[in-house]
Design a protein around this motif. Structure first.
Motif, PDB file in Angstrom:
ATOM      1  N   THR A  92       0.997  -1.366   0.154  1.00 19.80           N
ATOM      2  CA  THR A  92       0.155  -0.032   0.093  1.00 19.80           C
ATOM      3  C   THR A  92       0.693   1.107  -0.203  1.00 19.80           C
ATOM      4  N   ALA A  93       0.991   2.256  -0.703  1.00 19.32           N
ATOM      5  CA  ALA A  93       1.164   2.942  -1.128  1.00 19.32           C
ATOM      6  C   ALA A  93       1.260   4.166  -2.395  1.00 19.32           C
ATOM      7  N   VAL A  94       1.455   5.518  -2.268  1.00 20.25           N
ATOM      8  CA  VAL A  94       1.173   6.229  -3.310  1.00 20.25           C
ATOM      9  C   VAL A  94       2.184   5.718  -4.685  1.00 20.25           C
ATOM     10  N   TYR A  95       2.160   5.340  -6.133  1.00 14.47           N
ATOM     11  CA  TYR A  95       3.180   4.595  -6.636  1.00 14.47           C
ATOM     12  C   TYR A  95       3.009   6.062  -7.986  1.00 14.47           C
ATOM     13  N   TYR A  96       4.446   6.064  -7.832  1.00 10.27           N
ATOM     14  CA  TYR A  96       4.842   7.119  -8.720  1.00 10.27           C
ATOM     15  C   TYR A  96       6.120   7.108 -10.263  1.00 10.27           C
ATOM     16  N   CYS A  97       5.843   7.584 -11.173  1.00  7.08           N
ATOM     17  CA  CYS A  97       6.643   6.645 -11.938  1.00  7.08           C
ATOM     18  C   CYS A  97       7.617   8.363 -12.524  1.00  7.08           C
ATOM     19  N   ALA A  98       9.336   7.743 -12.992  1.00  6.99           N
ATOM     20  CA  ALA A  98       9.717   8.903 -13.229  1.00  6.99           C
ATOM     21  C   ALA A  98      10.501   8.775 -14.623  1.00  6.99           C
ATOM     22  N   ALA A  99      11.126   9.302 -15.034  1.00  7.14           N
ATOM     23  CA  ALA A  99      12.464   9.106 -15.614  1.00  7.14           C
ATOM     24  C   ALA A  99      13.845   9.219 -15.722  1.00  7.14           C
ATOM     25  N   ALA A 100      14.260   8.135 -16.101  1.00  6.50           N
ATOM     26  CA  ALA A 100      15.894   8.310 -15.364  1.00  6.50           C
ATOM     27  C   ALA A 100      16.753   8.210 -16.474  1.00  6.50           C
TER      28      ALA A 100
END
Length: 122
Positions: free
Chosen positions: A90-98
């Motif tokens: 359980t969490a807030v899921y984020y995506c990111a560009a790296a």
């Protein structure tokens, strides 16, 4: 630049969800894309990362064997298939560009997207 995460929701323990991260406004296939999560009261952690060529992937130990990251360059979208979900996911899921995928996860975050909430009930 936009990274739009979607697919979160409420699921019972043992269930599955598939998160999507739709990218726009930058050269998608030049970046690694990663998923991160942040639970209440905890620091953000890297969950998974996939290289631009799809040749390298990273998973945090707690999700190995349960989560699978994949990408569709034509759709400029990265997916995170999450199976056998646990309440601790359980969490807030984020995506990111790296810049790259390292042995420790995505390195050199360039862009962050807004998150999607995943709640796993026991």
């Amino acid at each position: 630049v936009q990274l739009q995460a979607s697919g979160g929701g409420l699921v019972q323990a043992g269930g599955s969800l598939r998160l999507s991260c739709a990218a726009s406004g930058f050269t998608f296939d030049a970046y690694a894309i990663g998923w991160f999560r942040q639970a209440p009261g905890k620091e953000r952690e890297g969950v998974s990362c996939i290289s631009s060529s799809e040749s390298n992937t990273y998973y945090v130990d707690s999700v190995k064997g349960r989560f699978t990251i994949s990408k569709d360059n034509a759709k400029k979208t990265v997916y995170l298939q999450m199976n056998s979900l646990k309440p601790e996911d359980t969490a807030v899921y984020y995506c990111a560009a790296a810049r790259i995928v390292s042995v420790a996860g995505c390195y050199g975050i360039r862009y962050w997207g807004k998150g999607t909430q995943v709640t796993v009930s026991s």
